[in-house]
Write an enzyme that holds these catalytic residues in place. Structure first.
Site, PDB file in Angstrom:
ATOM      1  N   HIS A  10      28.672  59.559  29.370  1.00 28.99           N
ATOM      2  CA  HIS A  10      29.206  58.282  29.855  1.00 28.99           C
ATOM      3  C   HIS A  10      30.691  58.282  29.535  1.00 28.99           C
ATOM      4  O   HIS A  10      31.106  58.723  28.463  1.00 28.99           O
ATOM      5  CB  HIS A  10      28.532  57.107  29.129  1.00 28.99           C
ATOM      6  N   TYR A  62      37.511  54.341  31.536  1.00 30.07           N
ATOM      7  CA  TYR A  62      38.884  54.025  31.137  1.00 30.07           C
ATOM      8  C   TYR A  62      39.358  52.854  31.977  1.00 30.07           C
ATOM      9  O   TYR A  62      39.073  52.796  33.168  1.00 30.07           O
ATOM     10  CB  TYR A  62      39.777  55.275  31.261  1.00 30.07           C
ATOM     11  N   ARG A  63      40.055  51.922  31.326  1.00 33.56           N
ATOM     12  CA  ARG A  63      40.330  50.639  31.975  1.00 33.56           C
ATOM     13  C   ARG A  63      41.657  50.041  31.531  1.00 33.56           C
ATOM     14  O   ARG A  63      42.156  50.351  30.442  1.00 33.56           O
ATOM     15  CB  ARG A  63      39.193  49.659  31.658  1.00 33.56           C
ATOM     16  N   SER A 121      27.849  38.855  40.571  1.00 29.83           N
ATOM     17  CA  SER A 121      28.359  40.198  40.273  1.00 29.83           C
ATOM     18  C   SER A 121      27.498  41.241  40.996  1.00 29.83           C
ATOM     19  O   SER A 121      26.371  40.961  41.396  1.00 29.83           O
ATOM     20  CB  SER A 121      28.362  40.449  38.769  1.00 29.83           C
ATOM     21  N   ARG A 122      28.043  42.447  41.150  1.00 24.28           N
ATOM     22  CA  ARG A 122      27.310  43.457  41.927  1.00 24.28           C
ATOM     23  C   ARG A 122      26.333  44.213  41.030  1.00 24.28           C
ATOM     24  O   ARG A 122      26.672  45.204  40.383  1.00 24.28           O
ATOM     25  CB  ARG A 122      28.289  44.420  42.606  1.00 24.28           C
TER      26      ARG A 122
END
Lengths: 438, 438
Positions: free
Chosen positions: A242, A245-246, A396-397
């Site tokens: 997993h 980055y954001r 939300s998706r």
């Protein structure tokens, strides 16, 4: 280089709508251009020196908005591809003059390599070439295509379904999923680029985390983007990875801006392979060490702490790195660090899959993998802040959030590996994380 | 008969320790006496007219301590067996005189039919024969054995593993699980009987729910017990059932006592079978109607509301009944109602399993069952208050809480049944609950 943790909280409410997308196989959506098509082309991005990877997977401590976004879109990325290609065509190689036209050409060319058209309108991207938001959106799009290409290559034929969706309140995302392939049970790589106003509740949570942000009519402007990925191979000897980055920006009523980065990469093997664990952690450590000797130890520990399944007394996997709320010493420096981490994903992981994807295995080993998949589900549904925030946010998706779940999982009552077994060996590591690099 | 809802909150912290238990097969624990052994014996219980079933499965609204206990122990029961047997030997049939001696004999005899010895010491049970806590503990123990017997009979040979565990702070439980049998994928029937002092946090949560209970040194004495069960058959045409019934007492510092009941029974089919749904709901309605015409409609709706997977916009199943915090008009009357509901479990469910356990099915039908199992996991880990409270309580018995999870589950990205399919038919019902009895 010393990083400071920002203390910003909870995230936006959005509504993910399925928009026109692109498909690599029957049943999926229209694709801007198949991944791989741009692979041989040299490219030169906007804001070359400041590309950033932003995405999902919230931190138990200090996650907040980052967490929210992570879960909402199943964000995740490796900046690797972009940077590698950018280095092939240094700035000095650009022809002088008419930068506007050149940028347009480059932007159009890069776009053809993405899994789907950028979330933001091309005219807007062209209008703010030096802005971090532009650089990042292009980076995560490019990264998504490159990671998908790498996975598809390993899988030997399986295609990604591509869903491009829009967020009613602003922005959208692209979710790419390879399911039931030759090598991968389920591999998802998703990006999202969202903006708008934080809800009253989100602002309140941010205040609780120490940021007394000034709102206008109770609202706070925000922008966030990231890339997130969970990859479950079929073979029980090939580990799950997993990474995400954001990047976030919040703008107060008086125009004062706050920004921060978050992210991480972690490995979840079914069985312990000492050599693999050392390779994985060493690769991440090398990426961190370029930016400071204290970063890997700090973020390695943070990762062990975050991916802890409290009620089992076990970590989800053998860790990696995890960080959130990084907002110092400077946007550029933190970004360079994030970029290095993202660059390390493919070299840290792909060799392990290639090495083990054809290993022979017994039904018992497959069963143990399925039990560990059950633990993965437990962590994601019970503890992962981004997943929970996303699921509990109306509109939300859901499919992008839950693409992180394995294709199959198993729960046996009172299952307990026998002493000195290979199953007991990995449990021991999950209960007592090791130092892999010293 | 009108029930009023109590507003009491959050539960106790406990530590579940594995104690000496009893086993029906290799690897399980010592059994007081195999289930079924007492089946032909007439029995006469203590507090015959006031037996109660108490257990798990928290309510989204007003669950609190009930919820906590439910999750902590995986409580659940059907009072059916006990009552049926009690009716076989009316009070008037008891020999006059020497009631103490007679009680001792009866208690010892009943005990031999349980899956494991009572949680409470026999001397203590003998010392308070008329107390609801005594009546209830014997009832849930007896019920557990009878339900296990019914399931084992249907399964045609599979045995239950029996784990008897102790709670460090007071009380304990017995968890019986049949796994990977002929008919059942996983069937768990668990009881718990716990007592002690509520934590400061639990008392605070109860205050938040409207009960300003007087504490002594910040503590509040409580007693709780219940029985809880989740049964997953293998055949996709045989539905899953969950049921639980529970009873709580809280004693303030000045000796003032509060009590309440909670419980419910609900069905989760993979495919809709109209006839089965009507049978199931009618059986529950008949049980409710004996105590008031408003109860079934009220608790049927509560069930539909509680078992709602918000992020999917679906119910977990086709419902049944659910209620919590019932504390009026009187302990006896509410108990009689709870008893009727619990009595309805076996007649509502067992015929459906017998009817379908040998149905033929396709791989596609099995796959759809696995996807619905995934939804079951989502509800239990994300929404079920008892499960979450239990898992987040240090020292709780995790295996008893998570025995509710299916043996296997599946998550496919963007799975969507085709229009007018059998899969779409059940989805429609899960999205729009029906009235099955009018």
């Amino acid at each position: 280089m010393a990083f400071r943790l920002a203390r910003l909280g909870a995230g936006p409410c959005w509504r993910g709508a399925r928009g026109g997308g692109a498909g690599l196989r029957a049943g999926s959506w229209r694709l801007c251009r198949p991944p791989g098509a741009a692979g041989a082309e040299p490219s030169r991005g906007l804001g070359l020196g400041a590309a950033a990877a932003a995405g999902g997977g919230p931190g138990r401590r200090g996650a907040g908005l980052a967490a929210a976004l992570a879960g909402l879109a199943g964000l995740a990325a490796a900046a690797w591809g972009h940077v590698a290609r950018a280095e092939m065509v240094p700035r000095s190689a650009s022809p002088p003059g008419r930068p506007g036209e050149k940028e347009e050409d480059e932007l159009a060319r890069r776009c053809r390599g993405f899994m789907a058209p950028p979330v933001t309108d091309l005219r807007e991207l062209r209008g703010r070439p030096g802005d971090m938001k532009t650089q990042m959106e292009l980076l995560i799009l490019e990264t998504q295509a490159q990671v998908c290409r790498a996975l598809a290559q390993v899988d030997g034929g399986a295609g990604f379904s591509v869903d491009r969706w829009e967020r009613k309140e602003g922005g959208g995302g692209i979710s790419c999923v390879l399911q039931d392939g030759h090598v991968f049970e389920k591999a998802g790589v998703s990006i999202s680029v969202v903006h708008g106003h934080l809800s009253e509740e989100a602002v309140k949570q941010m205040r609780n985390r120490g940021k007394n942000l000034k709102t206008k009519d109770g609202k706070l402007s925000f922008s966030a983007m990231g890339v997130s990925s969970v990859i479950h191979p079929k073979n029980p000897h090939a580990p799950t990875i997993h990474f995400n980055y954001r990047y976030f920006e919040v703008e107060e009523a008086d125009g004062n801006k706050h920004w921060w980065f978050g992210g991480g990469t972690d490995l979840t093997p079914t069985y312990l392979n000492q050599e693999d664990a050392v390779h994985f952690h060493r690769t991440l450590k090398e990426a961190c060490d370029r930016h400071g000797p204290d970063l890997y130890p700090k973020f390695k520990k943070w990762c062990d702490d975050y991916f802890y399944i409290v009620h089992r007394g076990e970590r989800r996997g053998i860790g990696g790195i995890f960080f959130d709320d990084l907002d110092s010493p400077s946007k550029e420096e933190v970004f360079q660090f994030v970029q290095s981490c993202a660059q390390a994903v493919v070299p840290a992981y792909i060799p392990l899959v290639k090495k083990h994807c054809n290993d022979s295995f017994t039904p018992q080993e497959k069963l143990w993998q399925q039990l560990r998949r059950g633990r993965y589900v437990e962590f994601n549904l019970l503890y992962d802040r981004g997943t929970k925030f996303g699921l509990f946010t109306p509109g939300s998706r859901i499919e992008s959030i839950l693409m992180s779940l394995p294709l199959t999982a198993r729960w046996e009552y009172m299952h307990s590996p026998s002493a000195n077994s290979k199953e007991a060996e990995i449990l021991e590591v999950l209960r007592h994380p090791r130092d892999w690099v010293h």
